[in-house]
Design an enzyme around this catalytic site. Structure first.
Site: not given
Ligand code: GLN
Length: 475
Positions: A76, A151, A175
């Site tokens: 990532k 994400s 994410s």
């Molecule tokens: N979707 C969640 C957020 O927007 C989790 C994001 C993540 O785990 N990096 O914060």
């Protein structure tokens, strides 16, 4: 080339039925064919081939073969790799090159993994759909009109499309797990502190963990084992001993397994296909000897609110360093210092990131600190107590990964609160810091993937993956 698991690949490499170079060429060709899907932000065409040749030489010369010898991986793009671009899918870091390696990267490299490239994501890991990327959307591998989750959407799509065998993601509130659920693969978030965060660009430091996306639980266990453990460069990394996760997995049996099923994870509003498939899998495990125990996790409805107060607070502080002076982008309109800060940040950050910086600054401001930030910290503690208590009675807590299957591109971008609800089942494990995994359960009536979400007690990754493997197998 059909590769079912790393074990399969390794035995072919060791038997010299295939070379690392051939494997890397195979993956690079696939990556190039999928170019339009935006899955990778950077592809290491030359570097990966060069590395493969080095490993091939090592094999022919009889050198020590690392635990991940020849494993083709995607990373990532919020994890630092020396000399490579580190964008966090943000315009503000578009041309930033990392000057050091993340500890996780060094440990993987030490065990002979091969890195194919850096994957797309929501900007600074803020999002649930990969739509908040300065580098464009990533389509869901099973329906191009839908999102892959986020994400870590690029990492999930890379593994699901066969553009990497295993990928690293980061998980702050879901994410890794939510995109794994949306892409029919395994997604593991370890216990907070299990893997060093050194070199992982900070979003919310008390939540962030590097996680693993893979096709099966064995690969996840192996990669975790290599990355886990204390690191002097991250004071929050744990001294807890790293155990043999693969062995622990094989010790898990379904017979007598106590699976806690919280009623709060199966609300009326849950998508009916998701409910049917998740419950169907649980019933199958009961038929195989597991015990399903109804449990309750009161106040679950406050998870999203507490999470978004705490992570935005931490993000507003963590992202202060992107100021036009030190990293990446600087606005053309930088007449004086203040204009440089304001214009670089205004032009460099996307909408969602700016929304969170403002929200976080607000909840930390003098008049509101007690009402919001402190309150949310108290809720965090209550959650920790509740989950600890629940896990005294059961081995694992099970529910759906997401309340709905992958949604359409653009469907939720107009309403941030609606988007935040995508994390309703993954956020609690991040609030408490326990390890959790999403297991692919197959497809709903529209042929969209559905995932099961499992939570175990602190540092029980081996057991967690063992249970997950039984679920995957029982399908
Ligand atoms: N979707 C969640 C957020 O927007 C989790 C994001 C993540 O785990 N990096 O914060």
């Amino acid at each position: 080339m059909h590769l079912s698991s790393y074990e399969d690949l390794r035995s072919r490499l060791v038997a010299k039925a295939v070379t690392c170079e051939e494997v890397v060429r195979f993956y690079l060709e696939r990556i190039d064919r999928h170019h339009d899907d935006n899955i990778y932000i950077t592809v290491f065409h030359e570097e990966a081939l060069e590395r493969a040749r080095v490993l091939d030489r090592k094999l022919s010369e009889g050198g020590r073969l690392g635990k991940l010898f020849g494993m083709p991986m995607a990373i990532k793009d919020n994890i630092a790799m020396k000399g490579s671009r580190l964008t966090c899918a943000s315009k503000i870091l578009e041309n930033y090159e990392s000057v050091y390696d993340a500890t996780a990267i060094l440990r993987l490299e030490e065990e002979d993994a091969i890195f194919l490239g850096k994957t797309n994501m929501d900007e600074f890991a803020m999002g649930s759909s990969n739509e908040n990327s300065a580098f464009g959307n990533v389509p869901n591998p099973f329906d191009k009109t839908r999102v892959p989750g986020g994400s870590s959407g690029g990492s999930a799509a890379a593994v699901a499309n066969g553009l990497a065998m295993v990928a690293l993601g980061s998980d702050t509130g879901g994410s890794v797990r939510q995109p794994a659920g949306f892409c029919d693969i395994v997604g593991l978030k370890p216990t907070y502190g299990r893997i060093s965060r050194f070199g992982l660009v900070a979003f919310a430091s008390s939540f962030d963990q590097i996680g693993v996306l893979s096709r099966n639980c064995d690969d996840a266990a192996l990669v975790l084992e290599v990355m886990a453990g204390k690191d002097g460069r991250d004071a929050t990394s744990s001294y807890h001993a790293v155990t043999d996760y693969s062995k622990e997995m094989s010790n898990v049996s379904v017979e007598g397994l106590k699976i806690g099923v919280p009623k709060e994870y199966f609300p009326e509003s849950l998508n009916s296909d998701v409910a049917r498939i998740v419950k169907g899998t649980l019933n199958k495990l009961r038929d195989e000897g597991a015990e399903l125990i109804d449990i309750t996790l009161p106040d679950s409805e406050y998870a999203i609110a507490a999470y978004y107060i705490l992570v935005t607070a931490e993000a507003s502080s963590n992202l202060a360093r992107f100021d036009g002076a030190r990293y990446g982008y600087r606005s053309e309109n930088s007449g004086d210092l203040s204009a440089m800060y304001v214009n670089s940040r205004t032009e460099g950050f996307g909408r969602e990131v700016k929304r969170r910086i403002m929200l976080g600054t607000y909840v930390l401001s003098a008049g509101y600190y007690d009402t919001y930030y402190k309150k949310a910290q108290q809720v965090r503690r209550v959650f920790q107590d509740r989950y600890r208590e629940a896990l005294e009675k059961v081995d694992v807590i099970a529910g759906p990964t997401s309340p709905f299957p992958p949604f359409g591109i653009g469907d939720k971008t107009g309403d941030p609160l609606e988007m935040y609800l995508a994390d309703v089942f993954t956020v609690p494990a991040s609030i408490v810091g326990m390890p959790a995994v999403s297991v692919p359960l197959g497809f709903d009536s529209l042929n969209l993937p559905v995932g099961m979400h499992l939570i175990c007690n602190f540092f029980e990754e081996g057991k967690l993956l063992g249970i997950a493997k039984h679920m995957q197998r029982s399908l």
